[in-house]
Design a protein around this motif. Structure first.
Motif, mmCIF file in Angstrom:
data_model
loop_
_atom_site.group_PDB
_atom_site.id
_atom_site.type_symbol
_atom_site.label_atom_id
_atom_site.label_comp_id
_atom_site.label_asym_id
_atom_site.label_seq_id
_atom_site.Cartn_x
_atom_site.Cartn_y
_atom_site.Cartn_z
ATOM 1 N N VAL B 262 1.230 -1.250 -0.316
ATOM 2 C CA VAL B 262 0.445 0.146 0.014
ATOM 3 C C VAL B 262 0.881 1.126 0.000
ATOM 4 C CG1 VAL B 262 -1.587 1.015 1.163
ATOM 5 C CG2 VAL B 262 -1.734 -1.120 1.061
ATOM 6 N N VAL B 263 0.577 1.628 -0.779
ATOM 7 C CA VAL B 263 1.700 3.834 -1.011
ATOM 8 C C VAL B 263 -0.069 4.634 -0.253
ATOM 9 C CG1 VAL B 263 2.519 5.134 -2.456
ATOM 10 C CG2 VAL B 263 2.940 2.658 -2.685
ATOM 11 N N LEU B 264 0.501 5.376 0.680
ATOM 12 C CA LEU B 264 -0.426 6.220 0.925
ATOM 13 C C LEU B 264 0.261 7.589 0.429
ATOM 14 C CD1 LEU B 264 -1.150 5.078 4.984
ATOM 15 C CD2 LEU B 264 -2.433 4.770 2.590
ATOM 16 N N GLY B 265 -0.425 8.725 0.004
ATOM 17 C CA GLY B 265 0.039 9.941 -1.015
ATOM 18 C C GLY B 265 -0.917 11.065 -0.154
ATOM 19 N N GLY B 266 -0.650 11.976 -0.023
ATOM 20 C CA GLY B 266 -0.718 13.553 0.477
ATOM 21 C C GLY B 266 -0.526 13.656 1.653
ATOM 22 N N SER B 267 -1.463 15.057 1.845
ATOM 23 C CA SER B 267 -0.976 15.860 2.964
ATOM 24 C C SER B 267 -1.554 15.318 4.020
ATOM 25 C CB SER B 267 -0.943 17.880 3.084
ATOM 26 O OG SER B 267 -2.402 17.414 2.641
ATOM 27 N N ILE B 268 -2.533 14.698 3.837
ATOM 28 C CA ILE B 268 -3.500 14.364 4.759
ATOM 29 C C ILE B 268 -2.681 12.879 5.996
ATOM 30 C CG2 ILE B 268 -5.595 13.670 6.034
ATOM 31 C CD1 ILE B 268 -5.539 15.977 5.252
ATOM 32 N N LEU B 269 -2.352 12.272 4.573
ATOM 33 C CA LEU B 269 -1.807 11.535 4.666
ATOM 34 C C LEU B 269 -0.308 11.119 5.670
ATOM 35 C CD1 LEU B 269 -3.411 8.694 2.647
ATOM 36 C CD2 LEU B 269 -4.052 9.296 5.052
ATOM 37 N N ALA B 270 -0.096 12.185 5.032
ATOM 38 C CA ALA B 270 1.869 12.508 5.252
ATOM 39 C C ALA B 270 1.963 12.924 6.475
ATOM 40 C CB ALA B 270 2.482 13.570 4.290
ATOM 41 N N GLN B 271 1.332 13.622 6.944
ATOM 42 C CA GLN B 271 1.743 14.341 8.253
ATOM 43 C C GLN B 271 0.574 13.846 9.347
ATOM 44 O OE1 GLN B 271 0.656 18.514 7.080
ATOM 45 N NE2 GLN B 271 2.083 17.894 4.937
ATOM 46 N N ALA B 276 -3.206 7.521 9.225
ATOM 47 C CA ALA B 276 -2.888 6.413 8.571
ATOM 48 C C ALA B 276 -3.032 4.588 9.008
ATOM 49 C CB ALA B 276 -1.106 6.862 8.137
ATOM 50 N N GLU B 277 -2.561 5.317 9.902
ATOM 51 C CA GLU B 277 -2.310 3.752 10.742
ATOM 52 C C GLU B 277 -3.891 3.287 11.048
ATOM 53 O OE1 GLU B 277 -0.298 4.660 14.315
ATOM 54 O OE2 GLU B 277 1.522 4.851 13.802
ATOM 55 N N ARG B 278 -4.375 3.696 11.446
ATOM 56 C CA ARG B 278 -5.445 3.534 11.238
ATOM 57 C C ARG B 278 -6.467 2.679 9.547
ATOM 58 N NH1 ARG B 278 -10.363 7.165 15.184
ATOM 59 N NH2 ARG B 278 -11.120 6.271 13.876
ATOM 60 N N VAL B 279 -6.448 3.811 9.167
ATOM 61 C CA VAL B 279 -6.539 3.220 7.619
ATOM 62 C C VAL B 279 -6.365 2.307 6.922
ATOM 63 C CG1 VAL B 279 -6.714 3.663 5.328
ATOM 64 C CG2 VAL B 279 -7.154 5.469 6.925
ATOM 65 N N VAL B 280 -4.939 1.404 7.541
ATOM 66 C CA VAL B 280 -4.544 0.575 7.504
ATOM 67 C C VAL B 280 -4.726 -0.849 8.087
ATOM 68 C CG1 VAL B 280 -2.054 -0.677 7.172
ATOM 69 C CG2 VAL B 280 -1.960 1.763 6.634
ATOM 70 N N ALA B 281 -4.604 -0.193 9.479
ATOM 71 C CA ALA B 281 -5.334 -1.284 10.288
ATOM 72 C C ALA B 281 -6.884 -2.251 9.378
ATOM 73 C CB ALA B 281 -5.722 -0.808 11.939
ATOM 74 N N ALA B 282 -7.504 -0.941 9.080
ATOM 75 C CA ALA B 282 -9.057 -0.976 8.834
ATOM 76 C C ALA B 282 -9.249 -2.025 7.461
ATOM 77 C CB ALA B 282 -9.596 0.135 8.892
ATOM 78 N N VAL B 283 -7.802 -2.233 6.723
ATOM 79 C CA VAL B 283 -7.594 -2.970 5.805
ATOM 80 C C VAL B 283 -6.977 -4.321 5.998
ATOM 81 C CG1 VAL B 283 -8.842 -1.051 3.986
ATOM 82 C CG2 VAL B 283 -6.246 -1.306 3.978
ATOM 83 N N ARG B 284 -6.604 -4.414 7.212
ATOM 84 C CA ARG B 284 -4.864 -5.703 6.841
ATOM 85 C C ARG B 284 -6.017 -6.645 6.911
ATOM 86 N NH1 ARG B 284 -0.246 -5.132 6.224
ATOM 87 N NH2 ARG B 284 0.899 -3.810 7.093
ATOM 88 N N ALA B 285 -7.505 -6.302 7.820
ATOM 89 C CA ALA B 285 -7.987 -7.949 7.445
ATOM 90 C C ALA B 285 -8.236 -8.531 6.309
ATOM 91 C CB ALA B 285 -9.224 -7.312 8.362
ATOM 92 N N ALA B 286 -8.474 -7.734 5.306
ATOM 93 C CA ALA B 286 -8.671 -8.253 4.130
ATOM 94 C C ALA B 286 -7.228 -9.096 3.459
ATOM 95 C CB ALA B 286 -8.373 -7.199 3.222
ATOM 96 N N GLY B 287 -5.660 -9.395 4.378
ATOM 97 C CA GLY B 287 -5.159 -9.529 4.236
ATOM 98 C C GLY B 287 -4.127 -9.932 2.611
ATOM 99 N N VAL B 292 3.398 -1.099 3.566
ATOM 100 C CA VAL B 292 3.398 0.658 3.621
ATOM 101 C C VAL B 292 4.293 1.377 3.419
ATOM 102 C CG1 VAL B 292 1.585 2.081 4.938
ATOM 103 C CG2 VAL B 292 1.364 -0.710 5.216
ATOM 104 N N SER B 293 3.848 1.999 2.109
ATOM 105 C CA SER B 293 5.200 3.161 2.883
ATOM 106 C C SER B 293 4.221 4.583 2.285
ATOM 107 C CB SER B 293 5.944 3.059 1.430
ATOM 108 O OG SER B 293 5.368 2.859 0.195
ATOM 109 N N THR B 294 5.014 5.711 2.983
ATOM 110 C CA THR B 294 4.129 6.633 2.609
ATOM 111 C C THR B 294 5.636 7.571 1.446
ATOM 112 O OG1 THR B 294 3.186 6.845 4.225
ATOM 113 C CG2 THR B 294 3.572 8.912 3.629
ATOM 114 N N VAL B 295 4.250 8.300 0.710
ATOM 115 C CA VAL B 295 5.039 9.156 -0.135
ATOM 116 C C VAL B 295 4.812 10.740 -0.468
ATOM 117 C CG1 VAL B 295 5.941 7.577 -2.235
ATOM 118 C CG2 VAL B 295 3.830 8.815 -2.798
#
Lengths: 330, 330
Positions: B262-271, B276-287, B292-295
């Motif tokens: 998963v690549v995360l971008g944009g000021s909201i996720l970068a700052q 960002a952690e909540r969002v990633v945690a929510a989709v981790r369950a999909a397996g 995860v990287s942030t650009v």
């Protein structure tokens, strides 16, 4: 002795010439007269044209119509262009002092003569008011589509198009609103074709919606009512949320020490009795709510306020005469 | 052999000249280049100016820079003005075929070389993408401030000003955001003075907000983060809802058969790492979620795509060289 009551709205402007006994002698309606959304010149022209049409309908020249007072009921109860509107009216030969009153107060006065009471208006926008001693004591919401207008036609219409956009890319549940909105926008693409990862129908929805002025989204509110009546759950949720929002708005102006009737105005409350009932039920618990009436607009109230400005007594007979004779003229 | 990668955004446009081995030779940044929001001419000028600045920084004339391919990464992966943008670039003497790619794909390629994966961008707007076989397979949201962009900077900023308007007239709970927003708008009125039933500070808020372009409300997002960090419950609710909205958006593009980073971008996720952690945690369950990287933006990715268009192999060494040498130039 006659007076002119003018009710200025975002989509139309209405003027009525009324005699001291409440008989409406002439009525005229023109286009948008709100200076904030339409500009001073357009607004001023609409107001003058409505007044002129009312005088013409009465068969009276402006200079001989014996107009003692003019009340312009307008958003905010004042306008940056108040002076030029008053000058434009005077230039037509209309005598009488021009006063500006809140359109919220005028709507209340269209439905009740009680000195204390409440008013809730939900059309394209939404606002609630508390009336005390025949004056506007407190306002809630009415701050426009970007900042508020919770539960208004725009608010509902915006939710409708957003729920369709979300349904198309899987963020939101499927809804009958999708087909209804795409049809309303002339988008006949039922294929599942994608371009650059995006469904063609969603791309066309985006193009069509951004061509509209934001407030024009209020036209989609009726689709929520239709889909909700047909049992569509996402549409029902939007309508329920609108009713809750409007209940919250009027609840915020309820004062335990101010008892009186409730006047409901605007297309949403006039055409969706289920919403009106939910809103009234929500505030009944406060114990200060009396009779409930629904009015179309603030024209009767503008006439009532103009008579009061001219020093004429407005008793129940006069009030009823204004309402019934105006209805006959429309 | 060199290539030009150009990342076009709503607020800035970035161009980088890259050699076949990944060394960034020159970099230039200019203003808004999105033709939809800025118009074809402004956009075209910004893109050409960024490219020219990159060449100048490299000390190369356009005609002798040996540019084999140009990739313009832009919203939608195409523009009504694609032809005129390509012509404007050619007119400067830049050789090489000009290709248009999605800015969402470019952002993904800034963070990962995997052929399959996911990307979520939350800046002024918000969009998620699924990448399969190095192509954009599905998009979710990214439909703009009026129709979507759930959880974006605009979405948060709009909620901030609406919560302040609601707090001022009692529709909503008191919030620390009120003082912060009024201060940010230069409204120093702390009195409880009302005019026509409306609090003066609310009237001034309305006047100030409607003078802004709607998308400018994104600037108030940072106030939600600050107030939330200080324990303000209404602000916390806005931030939580934004995280939930972004999680819903990326969840909608998750395909059980597509595993990848998963690549995360944009000021909201970068700052806002908490979001960002909540969002990633929510989709981790999909397996199917890997690294995860942030650009910061899609500039590295535009260079990667340009090298691929030129037929150059982009291996991990080349990729790392682009990223590190670009960072040194910025």
């Amino acid at each position: 002795m006659n007076v002119l009551g003018i009710d200025v709205g975002g989509t139309s402007t209405r003027a009525v010439l009324v005699a001291a006994d409440g008989r409406c002698l002439g009525y005229g309606a023109t286009g948008a007269g709100n200076p904030t959304s339409s500009g001073t010149e357009t607004a001023s022209a609409a107001i003058v044209a409505a007044a002129s049409a009312a005088l013409e309908r009465a068969g009276l020249a402006a200079t001989s119509a014996d107009v003692r007072a003019v009340v312009v009921a307008i958003a905010g109860g004042t306008a940056p262009s108040s002076v030029s509107i008053a000058e434009a009216l005077a230039a037509t030969g209309v005598a009488g002092e021009v006063s500006f009153e809140s359109d919220v107060l005028a709507t209340y006065c269209s439905g009740s003569m009680a000195a204390d009471g409440y008013v809730l208006i939900a059309g394209t926008g939404a606002v609630a008011g508390r009336i005390r001693d025949a004056r506007l004591d407190a306002l809630c919401d009415g701050v426009g589509w970007l900042l508020g207008d919770d539960g208004s036609g725009f608010w509902i219409g915006r939710r409708v198009v957003r729920s369709v956009a979300a349904a198309l890319d899987g963020r939101g549940p499927a809804t009958a609103l999708t087909r209804m909105v795409l049809d309303a926008l002339g988008i006949d693409d039922a294929s599942e074709r994608r371009h650059g990862g995006r469904l063609d129908s969603q791309r066309r929805l985006v193009e069509a919606v951004y061509r509209l002025r934001p407030v024009a989204l209020s036209r989609f509110a009726q689709l929520a009512f239709a889909a909700s009546a047909d049992g569509d759950a996402p549409a029902q949720r939007i309508v329920d949320d609108a009713a809750d929002a409007l209940a919250t708005t009027i609840a915020a102006v309820i004062d335990p020490e101010v008892a009186g009737p409730v006047v409901l105005g605007g297309s949403i409350l006039a055409q969706q009795p289920a919403i009106a009932e939910r809103v009234v039920a929500a505030v009944r618990a406060a114990g200060v709510i009396g009779d409930v009436s629904t009015v179309g607009d603030g024209t009767v109230g503008a006439a009532v306020l103009a008579l009061r400005h001219a020093g004429a007594a407005v008793d129940p007979d006069v009030f009823d005469r204004i309402a019934s004779s105006l209805a006959a003229l429309r």
